[in-house]
Design a protein around this motif. Structure first.
Motif, mmCIF file in Angstrom:
data_model
loop_
_atom_site.group_PDB
_atom_site.id
_atom_site.type_symbol
_atom_site.label_atom_id
_atom_site.label_comp_id
_atom_site.label_asym_id
_atom_site.label_seq_id
_atom_site.Cartn_x
_atom_site.Cartn_y
_atom_site.Cartn_z
ATOM 1 N N PHE A 153 0.872 -1.139 0.029
ATOM 2 C CA PHE A 153 -0.027 0.018 0.103
ATOM 3 C C PHE A 153 0.990 1.193 0.096
ATOM 4 C CE2 PHE A 153 1.100 0.341 4.350
ATOM 5 C CZ PHE A 153 0.801 1.560 4.698
ATOM 6 N N ALA A 154 2.093 1.311 0.509
ATOM 7 C CA ALA A 154 2.846 2.436 0.589
ATOM 8 C C ALA A 154 3.927 2.482 -0.568
ATOM 9 C CB ALA A 154 3.898 2.309 2.055
ATOM 10 N N LEU A 155 3.690 1.931 -1.515
ATOM 11 C CA LEU A 155 4.775 1.936 -2.744
ATOM 12 C C LEU A 155 4.088 2.429 -3.975
ATOM 13 C CD1 LEU A 155 6.602 -1.596 -1.575
ATOM 14 C CD2 LEU A 155 7.337 0.979 -1.346
ATOM 15 N N SER A 156 4.676 2.893 -4.663
ATOM 16 C CA SER A 156 4.204 3.276 -6.078
ATOM 17 C C SER A 156 4.078 2.031 -7.095
ATOM 18 C CB SER A 156 4.755 4.459 -6.725
ATOM 19 O OG SER A 156 6.036 3.862 -7.165
ATOM 20 N N SER A 157 3.342 2.254 -8.054
ATOM 21 C CA SER A 157 3.098 0.830 -9.060
ATOM 22 C C SER A 157 4.606 0.726 -9.547
ATOM 23 C CB SER A 157 2.084 1.255 -10.161
ATOM 24 O OG SER A 157 0.882 1.346 -9.724
ATOM 25 N N ASP A 158 5.434 1.729 -9.899
ATOM 26 C CA ASP A 158 6.590 1.627 -10.440
ATOM 27 C C ASP A 158 7.543 1.023 -9.492
ATOM 28 O OD1 ASP A 158 6.226 2.834 -12.896
ATOM 29 O OD2 ASP A 158 6.607 4.838 -12.371
ATOM 30 N N GLU A 159 7.464 1.271 -8.077
ATOM 31 C CA GLU A 159 8.385 0.687 -7.325
ATOM 32 C C GLU A 159 8.225 -0.731 -6.999
ATOM 33 O OE1 GLU A 159 9.229 3.978 -3.578
ATOM 34 O OE2 GLU A 159 7.237 3.440 -4.217
ATOM 35 N N LEU A 160 6.745 -1.023 -7.146
ATOM 36 C CA LEU A 160 6.492 -2.350 -7.033
ATOM 37 C C LEU A 160 6.991 -3.242 -8.041
ATOM 38 C CD1 LEU A 160 2.922 -2.154 -5.507
ATOM 39 C CD2 LEU A 160 5.014 -3.274 -4.532
ATOM 40 N N ARG A 161 6.818 -2.467 -9.474
ATOM 41 C CA ARG A 161 7.289 -3.320 -10.836
ATOM 42 C C ARG A 161 8.692 -3.590 -10.746
ATOM 43 N NH1 ARG A 161 4.809 0.055 -13.385
ATOM 44 N NH2 ARG A 161 2.652 -0.865 -13.423
ATOM 45 N N ARG A 162 9.596 -2.850 -10.073
ATOM 46 C CA ARG A 162 10.995 -2.931 -10.264
ATOM 47 C C ARG A 162 11.292 -4.445 -9.461
ATOM 48 N NH1 ARG A 162 11.359 3.060 -10.271
ATOM 49 N NH2 ARG A 162 11.079 3.050 -7.931
ATOM 50 N N ARG A 163 10.452 -4.874 -8.468
ATOM 51 C CA ARG A 163 10.860 -5.771 -7.724
ATOM 52 C C ARG A 163 10.726 -7.263 -8.530
ATOM 53 N NH1 ARG A 163 13.378 -2.277 -4.268
ATOM 54 N NH2 ARG A 163 12.037 -0.674 -4.344
ATOM 55 N N GLY A 164 10.381 -7.499 -9.624
ATOM 56 C CA GLY A 164 10.513 -8.639 -10.469
ATOM 57 C C GLY A 164 9.123 -9.469 -10.189
ATOM 58 N N PHE A 165 8.640 -9.587 -9.114
ATOM 59 C CA PHE A 165 7.208 -10.464 -8.974
ATOM 60 C C PHE A 165 6.437 -9.691 -8.048
ATOM 61 C CE2 PHE A 165 4.775 -13.420 -6.843
ATOM 62 C CZ PHE A 165 3.997 -14.058 -7.983
ATOM 63 N N ILE A 166 5.161 -9.593 -8.269
ATOM 64 C CA ILE A 166 4.200 -9.260 -7.349
ATOM 65 C C ILE A 166 2.809 -9.852 -7.533
ATOM 66 C CG2 ILE A 166 2.809 -7.188 -6.313
ATOM 67 C CD1 ILE A 166 5.700 -6.805 -5.887
ATOM 68 N N ASN A 167 2.341 -10.605 -6.445
ATOM 69 C CA ASN A 167 1.088 -11.478 -6.588
ATOM 70 C C ASN A 167 -0.013 -10.643 -7.308
ATOM 71 O OD1 ASN A 167 1.373 -14.405 -5.644
ATOM 72 N ND2 ASN A 167 2.689 -13.131 -4.008
ATOM 73 N N ASP A 168 -0.892 -11.369 -7.955
ATOM 74 C CA ASP A 168 -1.895 -10.743 -8.662
ATOM 75 C C ASP A 168 -2.840 -10.065 -7.693
ATOM 76 O OD1 ASP A 168 -0.868 -11.526 -11.089
ATOM 77 O OD2 ASP A 168 -2.304 -13.354 -11.283
#
Length: 179
Positions: A153-168
């Motif tokens: 919740f505290a991260l932008s879409s770009d910050e999450l995307r950079r991590r390689g994998f985020i659950n659907d």
């Protein structure tokens, strides 16, 4: 779905701090003194993209600092009940807990990067957690370290995307938030 790797003998000498857990042909727990200092280390090499093992023995329970979020709802949490609980956080993880399938029998751990024998397994906690019960100061030491880990919740879409994998289910919550 690919299943757990078949066991292969590993001819390495491990320190005495290593203990056998629930996946002895894949990992060993490296027990260290103090809170949150132990880790799970590979006893064999894995390649990026490998499905390392299924996530089995899970039990549904209340949200708490030891649970892993497994869906979008506030009560969608599981306890790992295995040595996987020793997979620590990193802002540049080498594994993912893939809980995206609606069928829990297809949940698994997969390698995001090549992993060497003796390397600690790490995953990005916000890849499964929307709002963490116990935020913490990260000490992963990577170039992209967030500093404080609170949840997706505290991260932008770009910050999450950079991590390689985020659950659907986390991506769906991000989309709802960003609408």
């Amino acid at each position: 779905m690919t299943t757990c790797h078949s066991p292969r003998p590993v001819d390495i000498s491990l320190p005495t701090s290593y203990k056998v857990g629930s996946h002895p042909t894949l990992f060993q727990i490296d027990w260290q003194p103090g809170d949150f200092n132990s880790s799970l280390k590979a006893v064999r090499a894995f390649r990026a993209g490998d499905i390392i093992c299924p996530m089995e023995g899970l039990t549904y329970g209340a949200k708490k600092y030891t649970s892993v979020q497994c869906g979008p709802g506030p009560d969608d949490h599981v306890e790992l009940n295995s040595d996987l609980v020793y997979v620590n956080h990193s802002c540049e993880p080498n594994v993912a807990f893939d809980l995206s399938s609606p069928r829990y029998t297809e949940w698994h751990v997969k390698a995001l990067k090549d992993i060497s024998i003796g390397e600690p397994l790490t995953f990005f906690y916000p890849s499964t957690e929307w709002d963490m019960v116990q935020p913490f100061r990260c000490n992963c030491g990577t170039e992209t370290c967030l500093g404080e880990v609170k949840g997706a919740f505290a991260l932008s879409s770009d910050e999450l995307r950079r991590r390689g994998f985020i659950n659907d289910y986390i991506w769906k919550k991000v989309q709802e938030r960003d609408e």
